[in-house]
Write a protein that holds these residues in place. Structure first.
Motif, PDB file in Angstrom:
ATOM      1  N   UNK A  51       0.841  -1.198   0.000  1.00 52.43           N
ATOM      2  CA  UNK A  51       0.000   0.000   0.000  1.00 52.43           C
ATOM      3  C   UNK A  51       0.873   1.244   0.000  1.00 52.43           C
ATOM      4  N   UNK A  52       0.665   2.114  -0.972  1.00 53.15           N
ATOM      5  CA  UNK A  52       1.383   3.388  -1.054  1.00 53.15           C
ATOM      6  C   UNK A  52       0.360   4.506  -0.871  1.00 53.15           C
ATOM      7  N   UNK A  53       0.579   5.317   0.158  1.00 53.37           N
ATOM      8  CA  UNK A  53      -0.373   6.368   0.519  1.00 53.37           C
ATOM      9  C   UNK A  53       0.266   7.725   0.277  1.00 53.37           C
ATOM     10  N   UNK A  54      -0.428   8.574  -0.450  1.00 53.71           N
ATOM     11  CA  UNK A  54       0.067   9.901  -0.765  1.00 53.71           C
ATOM     12  C   UNK A  54      -0.715  10.969  -0.008  1.00 53.71           C
ATOM     13  N   UNK A  55       0.003  11.964   0.497  1.00 52.39           N
ATOM     14  CA  UNK A  55      -0.633  13.227   0.821  1.00 52.39           C
ATOM     15  C   UNK A  55      -1.059  13.861  -0.507  1.00 52.39           C
ATOM     16  N   UNK A  56      -1.936  14.856  -0.456  1.00 50.83           N
ATOM     17  CA  UNK A  56      -2.413  15.474  -1.692  1.00 50.83           C
ATOM     18  C   UNK A  56      -1.742  16.828  -1.943  1.00 50.83           C
ATOM     19  N   UNK A  57      -2.105  17.858  -1.166  1.00 52.29           N
ATOM     20  CA  UNK A  57      -1.588  19.208  -1.421  1.00 52.29           C
ATOM     21  C   UNK A  57      -0.090  19.282  -1.158  1.00 52.29           C
ATOM     22  N   UNK A  58       0.649  19.746  -2.153  1.00 53.50           N
ATOM     23  CA  UNK A  58       2.090  19.903  -2.012  1.00 53.50           C
ATOM     24  C   UNK A  58       2.880  18.647  -2.280  1.00 53.50           C
TER      25      UNK A  58
ATOM     26  N   UNK B  68      -6.782   2.889   6.644  1.00 49.94           N
ATOM     27  CA  UNK B  68      -6.399   2.394   5.321  1.00 49.94           C
ATOM     28  C   UNK B  68      -5.712   1.035   5.428  1.00 49.94           C
ATOM     29  N   UNK B  69      -4.846   0.887   6.412  1.00 52.67           N
ATOM     30  CA  UNK B  69      -4.163  -0.390   6.628  1.00 52.67           C
ATOM     31  C   UNK B  69      -5.176  -1.495   6.900  1.00 52.67           C
ATOM     32  N   UNK B  70      -6.160  -1.194   7.731  1.00 51.62           N
ATOM     33  CA  UNK B  70      -7.195  -2.179   8.039  1.00 51.62           C
ATOM     34  C   UNK B  70      -8.050  -2.489   6.819  1.00 51.62           C
ATOM     35  N   UNK B  71      -8.348  -1.464   6.027  1.00 52.15           N
ATOM     36  CA  UNK B  71      -9.194  -1.658   4.849  1.00 52.15           C
ATOM     37  C   UNK B  71      -8.586  -2.652   3.871  1.00 52.15           C
ATOM     38  N   UNK B  72      -7.255  -2.571   3.692  1.00 48.17           N
ATOM     39  CA  UNK B  72      -6.596  -3.439   2.721  1.00 48.17           C
ATOM     40  C   UNK B  72      -5.978  -4.686   3.347  1.00 48.17           C
TER      41      UNK B  72
ATOM     42  N   UNK C 109      -1.396  14.815  12.887  1.00 54.31           N
ATOM     43  CA  UNK C 109      -0.662  13.553  12.718  1.00 54.31           C
ATOM     44  C   UNK C 109      -1.233  12.375  13.495  1.00 54.31           C
ATOM     45  N   UNK C 110      -2.480  12.471  13.952  1.00 51.55           N
ATOM     46  CA  UNK C 110      -3.111  11.305  14.583  1.00 51.55           C
ATOM     47  C   UNK C 110      -3.051  10.136  13.597  1.00 51.55           C
ATOM     48  N   UNK C 111      -2.744   8.938  14.070  1.00 46.84           N
ATOM     49  CA  UNK C 111      -2.524   7.817  13.146  1.00 46.84           C
ATOM     50  C   UNK C 111      -3.778   7.235  12.513  1.00 46.84           C
ATOM     51  N   UNK C 112      -4.969   7.710  12.887  1.00 53.01           N
ATOM     52  CA  UNK C 112      -6.196   7.034  12.457  1.00 53.01           C
ATOM     53  C   UNK C 112      -6.322   6.924  10.942  1.00 53.01           C
TER      54      UNK C 112
ATOM     55  N   UNK D 134       5.083   7.850  11.557  1.00 51.32           N
ATOM     56  CA  UNK D 134       5.691   7.372  12.802  1.00 51.32           C
ATOM     57  C   UNK D 134       4.607   6.854  13.746  1.00 51.32           C
ATOM     58  N   UNK D 135       3.551   7.624  13.893  1.00 51.83           N
ATOM     59  CA  UNK D 135       2.491   7.255  14.828  1.00 51.83           C
ATOM     60  C   UNK D 135       1.762   5.978  14.419  1.00 51.83           C
ATOM     61  N   UNK D 136       1.697   5.733  13.112  1.00 52.81           N
ATOM     62  CA  UNK D 136       1.003   4.547  12.609  1.00 52.81           C
ATOM     63  C   UNK D 136       1.936   3.357  12.411  1.00 52.81           C
ATOM     64  N   UNK D 137       3.240   3.573  12.589  1.00 57.17           N
ATOM     65  CA  UNK D 137       4.200   2.482  12.447  1.00 57.17           C
ATOM     66  C   UNK D 137       4.519   2.103  11.023  1.00 57.17           C
ATOM     67  N   UNK D 138       4.361   3.044  10.086  1.00 58.98           N
ATOM     68  CA  UNK D 138       4.671   2.768   8.681  1.00 58.98           C
ATOM     69  C   UNK D 138       5.982   3.440   8.289  1.00 58.98           C
TER      70      UNK D 138
END
Length: 226
Positions: free
Chosen positions: A15-22, A159-163, A151-154, A184-188
Motif C-alpha cells: 500500500x502506497x499512501x500519498x498526501x495530496x496538497x504539495x 487504510x491499513x485495516x481496509x486493505x 498527525x493522529x494515526x487514524x 511514525x504514529x502509525x508504524x509505517x
C-alpha cells in the motif's frame, strides 16, 4: 495479493499512501495566499509564508486556529469561510505536479494499492480529483473531516485495516512533518518530498527512507525500492 512485480523482484510495499496538497497537487502557494487573504479579511495579523505553509496538511479548523491564535474559537468557522471564498475563486488554476501521472501509472502496473490521506475535506478532495481527471484511480482515501486530522494515526490505521496489510508494508509519502509524524504514529515507513510546504531541513528529525527533491527523483526511488 502477489508480492512480486510480474515475477521480476519482490515488492517492498503493498500500500502506497500519498498526501495530496504539495505532494501530488501543486497547491502550496495558493493555499498560503488564501490563508493570508482570509486573515486580512478579518483584520487579523497576516502570517508570513512559512507560518501559513506550516499548517498545510492539517484539517482546516486546526490549521486556521494555529495561524490565528488570537481569534476566538467560535470565530474560526468564519475565518474558514473566507479561506474557502478565496480558494474556490482560484482553484481552477491548480494542477498536478509534472510527472505525477507516469509515477502513478508505474505503481499501478506493479499492482500496488494506492491511497490518499489528506487534510482536505471529502468534498474538497473529490473536487480536486475531478478537476485533474483522477476519479477512480486511487483505491481509497481518507480526509480530515471523516476521521482524525494528521498527525493522529487514524487515517493510516483505517487504510491499513481496509486493505489488510501490515504497517511495515505501507509507505506514506508527503511534503510536511505532519505526514512524517503520521507515519511514525502509525508504524509505517515514509518518504518526504522537498518541493511542497515544509523546508527539507525539518525532515531530519524523522526516520524517512528518502527525501525526493523532484518528482523524477521520487519516481526513480519508488521504481527501485517500493
Amino acid at each position: 495479493m502477489n508480492p512480486f512485480d510480474n515475477g521480476l523482484r519482490p515488492r517492498a510495499y503493498d500500500l502506497v499512501v500519498f498526501d495530496w496538497d504539495g505532494t501530488l497537487y501543486d497547491s502550496t502557494a495558493l493555499i498560503v495566499r488564501c490563508i493570508q487573504s482570509a486573515c486580512e479579511d478579518l483584520g487579523l495579523p497576516v502570517p508570513e509564508r512559512t507560518q501559513a505553509a506550516y499548517v498545510i496538511g492539517l484539517g482546516l479548523h486546526d490549521a486556521l486556529a494555529h495561524v490565528a491564535p488570537t481569534l476566538p474559537t467560535e470565530r474560526v468557522p468564519e475565518l474558514g469561510q473566507r479561506y474557502r471564498h478565496h480558494y474556490f475563486k482560484r482553484q481552477h488554476e491548480l494542477s498536478l505536479f509534472e510527472g505525477v501521472l507516469p509515477l502513478l501509472a508505474t505503481l499501478k502496473e506493479r499492482n500496488h494499492w494506492l491511497a490518499v490521506a489528506t487534510g482536505k475535506t471529502r468534498q474538497g478532495l473529490d473536487e480536486a480529483l475531478a478537476h485533474v481527471e483522477l476519479v477512480g484511480l486511487f483505491d481509497s482515501s481518507r480526509t480530515a473531516d471523516e476521521t482524525f486530522s494528521k498527525p493522529h494515526p487514524r487515517m493510516l490505521q483505517e487504510l491499513i485495516a481496509e486493505f489488510g496489510v501490515e504497517p511495515e508494508r505501507t509507505l506514506m509519502i508527503g511534503d510536511t512533518t505532519h505526514d512524517l509524524q503520521l507515519a511514525v504514529n502509525a508504524g509505517t515507513h515514509s518518504v518526504a518530498v522537498s518541493f511542497g510546504a515544509h523546508e527539507p531541513a525539518a525532515f531530519t528529525d524523522y526516520p524517512t527512507r528518502f527525501v525526493a527533491h523532484s518528482m523524477t527523483e521520487l519516481h526513480d526511488w519508488l521504481r527501485q525500492h517500493a
